[in-house]
Design an enzyme around this catalytic site. Structure first.
Site, mmCIF file in Angstrom:
data_model
loop_
_atom_site.group_PDB
_atom_site.id
_atom_site.type_symbol
_atom_site.label_atom_id
_atom_site.label_comp_id
_atom_site.label_asym_id
_atom_site.label_seq_id
_atom_site.Cartn_x
_atom_site.Cartn_y
_atom_site.Cartn_z
ATOM 1 N N ASP A 1 0.593 -1.255 0.078
ATOM 2 C CA ASP A 1 0.073 -0.109 -0.027
ATOM 3 C C ASP A 1 1.033 1.239 0.084
ATOM 4 O O ASP A 1 2.067 1.086 0.266
ATOM 5 C CB ASP A 1 -0.919 -0.102 1.379
ATOM 6 C CG ASP A 1 -1.832 1.320 1.304
ATOM 7 O OD1 ASP A 1 -2.292 1.544 0.433
ATOM 8 O OD2 ASP A 1 -1.898 1.895 2.520
ATOM 9 N N ASP B 1 -0.213 4.954 0.957
ATOM 10 C CA ASP B 1 -0.603 5.915 2.092
ATOM 11 C C ASP B 1 -0.683 5.289 3.414
ATOM 12 O O ASP B 1 -1.714 4.252 3.689
ATOM 13 C CB ASP B 1 -1.843 6.877 1.718
ATOM 14 C CG ASP B 1 -1.780 7.825 0.468
ATOM 15 O OD1 ASP B 1 -0.740 8.696 0.769
ATOM 16 O OD2 ASP B 1 -2.485 7.687 -0.527
#
Length: 219
Positions: free
Chosen positions: A12, A14
């Site tokens: 991922d 953020d």
């Protein structure tokens, strides 16, 4: 029992590679203040495409054009580079040195991916694949993004390692068949990440690099 190396590293963006959630939350807070709307539980946005939230979750935005609402939110996000999560740059470089296929699977758009990698002192060529909000029909917690990453990398999801900071992201990776999903506790507590299906929870990314290139055993 069979032996296998990590087939792919699925990261991922953020809250996982960069500690950008404070910037996004500030943008939402400024947006809601400008609208004179009550600030909802901002956790509903974490790990998800904002368009999906505005289109499906009830709130003061109900009935409005989700894209127009998102455009207003983005205008309020501070124009700052995100801070790296500890171990982020080292993990990406470890994937390159061990020839572990590496994908970023994010609910953000391409420009933010490039800016975030730049904040790590890296370029787009440091990863093999980027799957953004524009590449999928359904965002997290739907598994489409992680499944697409594994498909394009030619990687067995059951032998992949994913890293996520949100329950939505963890559920997405698990639903795509990834068995080892590491929770990164930058924005959510360990209990919430474990409840979503994380195999382990760490404060940052430093414990992940030693996993790459290692042969593990699974049924």
């Amino acid at each position: 029992m069979t032996s296998t190396r990590v087939s792919a590293l699925l990261l991922d963006l953020d809250g996982t590679l960069v500690d950008s959630e404070p910037l996004h939350r500030r943008g939402y807070e400024l947006f809601f203040a400008a609208k004179d709307w009550d600030v909802p539980d901002l956790d509903m946005f974490t790990g998800r495409r904002a368009l999906d939230v505005f289109a499906t979750e009830p709130g003061p935005w109900t009935g409005l054009d989700p894209q127009a609402v998102l455009d207003e939110v983005l205008a309020h996000v501070p124009d700052e580079d995100p801070a790296p999560v500890l171990g982020a740059r080292e993990l990406v470089l470890a994937a390159r040195s061990t020839r572990t296929p590496l994908a970023i699977v994010t609910s953000a758009g391409p420009p933010w991916v490039e800016r975030s990698l730049t904040s790590l002192g890296l370029g787009l060529d440091s990863v093999d694949l980027v799957v953004t909000a524009l590449d999928v029909v359904a965002g997290k917690p739907d598994p489409e993004g992680f499944a697409l990453a594994c498909e394009r990398l030619g990687a067995d999801p059951t032998a992949a390692v994913a890293a996520e900071d949100s329950p939505a992201g963890i559920r997405a990776a698990r639903a795509a068949g990834v068995r080892r999903v590491m929770g990164i506790a930058t924005t959510h507590g360990a209990d919430a990440l474990l409840a979503a299906g994380a195999a382990e929870v760490h404060a940052d990314l430093r414990p992940l690099a030693p996993l790459l290139g290692r042969v593990s055993r699974r049924p």
